[in-house]
Design an enzyme around this catalytic site. Sequence first.
Site, mmCIF file in Angstrom:
data_model
loop_
_atom_site.group_PDB
_atom_site.id
_atom_site.type_symbol
_atom_site.label_atom_id
_atom_site.label_comp_id
_atom_site.label_asym_id
_atom_site.label_seq_id
_atom_site.Cartn_x
_atom_site.Cartn_y
_atom_site.Cartn_z
ATOM 1 N N TRP A 323 58.644 67.757 5.367
ATOM 2 C CA TRP A 323 58.438 67.743 3.905
ATOM 3 C C TRP A 323 59.758 68.023 3.188
ATOM 4 O O TRP A 323 60.031 67.480 2.123
ATOM 5 C CB TRP A 323 57.391 68.802 3.530
ATOM 6 C CG TRP A 323 57.201 68.983 2.054
ATOM 7 C CD1 TRP A 323 56.331 68.305 1.261
ATOM 8 C CD2 TRP A 323 57.897 69.898 1.192
ATOM 9 N NE1 TRP A 323 56.439 68.745 -0.040
ATOM 10 C CE2 TRP A 323 57.395 69.723 -0.115
ATOM 11 C CE3 TRP A 323 58.901 70.849 1.387
ATOM 12 C CZ2 TRP A 323 57.850 70.448 -1.215
ATOM 13 C CZ3 TRP A 323 59.351 71.580 0.296
ATOM 14 C CH2 TRP A 323 58.824 71.376 -0.975
ATOM 15 N N HIS A 324 60.597 68.878 3.808
ATOM 16 C CA HIS A 324 61.856 69.242 3.153
ATOM 17 C C HIS A 324 62.826 68.069 3.072
ATOM 18 O O HIS A 324 63.647 68.006 2.157
ATOM 19 C CB HIS A 324 62.529 70.406 3.890
ATOM 20 C CG HIS A 324 61.901 71.724 3.581
ATOM 21 N ND1 HIS A 324 60.764 72.160 4.204
ATOM 22 C CD2 HIS A 324 62.225 72.687 2.675
ATOM 23 C CE1 HIS A 324 60.427 73.344 3.709
ATOM 24 N NE2 HIS A 324 61.287 73.675 2.780
ATOM 25 N N GLY A 325 62.770 67.169 4.009
ATOM 26 C CA GLY A 325 63.704 66.051 3.948
ATOM 27 C C GLY A 325 63.515 65.111 5.115
ATOM 28 O O GLY A 325 62.980 65.491 6.155
ATOM 29 N N PHE A 470 64.809 68.033 -2.416
ATOM 30 C CA PHE A 470 63.588 67.902 -1.607
ATOM 31 C C PHE A 470 62.461 67.324 -2.452
ATOM 32 O O PHE A 470 61.396 67.142 -2.007
ATOM 33 C CB PHE A 470 63.173 69.256 -1.023
ATOM 34 C CG PHE A 470 64.273 69.901 -0.213
ATOM 35 C CD1 PHE A 470 65.089 69.120 0.587
ATOM 36 C CD2 PHE A 470 64.512 71.249 -0.272
ATOM 37 C CE1 PHE A 470 66.119 69.692 1.329
ATOM 38 C CE2 PHE A 470 65.522 71.840 0.467
ATOM 39 C CZ PHE A 470 66.330 71.059 1.269
#
Lengths: 470, 333
Positions: A323-325, A470
């Site tokens: 989800w962060h990247g 993000f």
Amino acid sequence: VIFNSLIFMVFFAVVFGLRWLLPAGWAAKKGVLLVASILFYGAWRAEYLLLILISTLIDWSVSKRMYAASDPATRKRWLLVSLCSNLGMLTFFKYTNFFVDNINLIGALSGHGEVIEPFNILLPVGISFYTFQTLSYTIDIYRDRMKPWGSFWDFALFVTFFPQLVAGPIVRAVDFKAQCEQEVEVSADVRWWGAALCLVGMFQKIVLADMFLAPTADRVFGAVIGPSMRDVWLGVLAFSGQIYFDFAGYSICAIGLAMMLGFVLPDNFNAPYAAKGFSDFWRRWHISLSSWLKDYLYISLGGNRGGATERNLMLTMLLGGLWHGASWNFVLWGFLHGTYLVVERRLRPVLGGIPALQGRVGGALGWALTLFLVCLAWIPFRAKDLGATWRILAGAVGANQVPSVTVNRDLLVIPVVVGMLVVQRACRDTRLEVWVQRAPWWVVALVALVMFVSILVNTGVSRAFVYFQF
Amino acid sequence: VRLSISSFEFDSAGRRAPHKPWVKIGAVVLAALVVVSAALELGWRELGVRPGLANTSSLWALEVDRLKEAAPGSGVVLIGSSRVQSGLDPEVLEGALGGEQVYNLSMSGYGSYGALVFLAEQTDFSGTLIVELWPSRMFWRELSDETPSFIKFYEERPHSDGLETRLDVWLGSRLVLLHPELTMIPVLSRLVASRFKDVPLPIETLNARRYGSLDVRAANRERAPANGTPMSPGELDELVRRYGAPIKRLQARGATVIAYNPPLTGASRAQEEALLPRARYWDVVVPQLGVVPVHYADHEVLESLDCYDGVHLGSREVAIASAYMAELLRARR
């Protein structure tokens, strides 16, 4: 537009004035906030407002139809519409080039296959946050945990509310709905405290993150060779502090701005580096995301039931990392935290039976080990790619015999991070509000003055918030 | 509604705003802030410091916007690293060129290639281009031609960025207090250092209006010379091909391209002469590019200038170098 910019201060002053001075009802004031939120997002890219509008319209319509349907299969179909449209947009904008890169990599490794040119896709700011926010709404209605909202405009304000639109905290519909339905009486104390929180957040961001810590982290993680053992540990300490002050600073600002406008947002951080154990850490770090992942992913996967707890924990952390990247580095970061949680779960009954590890000594050991492993996991989070991660990890054990890239100035990282740890340990079981309530007024004034002056003289070094990417 | 679906997992009682004499606190802080800010502003001015701005991608984008409004065939564009960015003063050049506009598109920490390609492909510029071709920024094998971040930023910048930057420029070019080099750490370390090592203040800066700001933190020590693996002849051919394409495109539009190697002194010069000898690099590459060469070693005025850290000129030297460059430009016309 970011909180630490002059233009935002002008913008907010106008919105704040309209919110409190407009001689109109609550509906009109909410209209002002909605227009302000649209302007805020449009100031970045007006064309990307269309994405938020699509997401808002889909979830608004889906929730109505889902609630009206009595047949479980129909309800499930509507839920799938919401999931596919929201996650589809997120996947397209965030992960398309990640897939392309990996296809190219597989092609290169297998010795055949044409190289696909990466697409020129600009990631819409805040998409990861508002997608999760609208998804929680439809999932809650699917689970019969709430009714659809009566007002489309209130729902649109929930999706776009500018203090938390770009980087959270991720708000649940149920929390926001009650605040939208009726104007809450807000005392002057609350508005002043909101302003004070903004000051604290700005101080954390501009002075502690950007001025003291970011240059060292950039120097170490940006080094093209090495880095040496001293550099790695200074860099890891610097980034551990930077990421906290940057993101917590943003969250505190968001909470403070919302308070000044008469809204309450959930906490996002609660002394995370004072955590004793990894489950404790995740109850304190990015709380609105970890609670979202727990409620909507971990529990959907089965949670603690059915003997697959460890698999579910690992999957949740892997997806949380992604989800962060769109990078294997974030997957590795998620994997490390998944492993920490699984190992902790297995060791807890064993360690709980050892008397020597109970009490203060055990607590101190648990805290130190948690801190060390959390900091270690920041290496893949910050490193440019897996190659750089490996190089930095090699440096951490002294395998890189290269000259140091850090200078004496970088040693300032140590007192700043030690100070952060001392404050977090002291704050572990209390809140800032309690401290401020106890302090004499002139101490509060003096601290505020020091923060203001520090911010003023350091505005030149300010940069964008890390979590905006993000 | 079940509370478990709420994201509020904290003790809501703890969130109660502290009850304090906030108006009194606000008034005292504001008054003290005005006094402290005024004292700092006057103190810095007394020491001779002028306003300065941080070198950011936003400022670069603003300068490109200005360039895009330029009349065809007019204007002088500067591209290169900090050696050009703070090494040629646009105001001196403009004064000597009869008010012709000068656009500083150089960027500290970057070579010329990215901006050169950008200028050729994304603008209609057809005036005079002064492009830094510094051997230590061109002829090492390790140097990358990746699109610089400031160009990516220009292509993706937020709509509000122009307004935001203009506001920052307006304020930053008026208040010394906001000078990017006068932040806590450099100032405190200079004050501490001045007690022991007699490091002088005031700080040397360039004019804020032109977005230049010297890295004054480096002003009192000589830089470690740049290093790397020198390119092979085959790699130089490839380099000529890459640099040649945008240069030819600009020249086809009528632009004059001047290749400038700014002054270099001390250990940096010695290393460059040893590892990247002119006869094997500059004298091989530059003639093939078909540009007007200005190498500091060929010009007595430029060669006589001293760089405070080996690679950057101080403000006095910048004035001399800029006036000399203007003279060369006038002579060519």
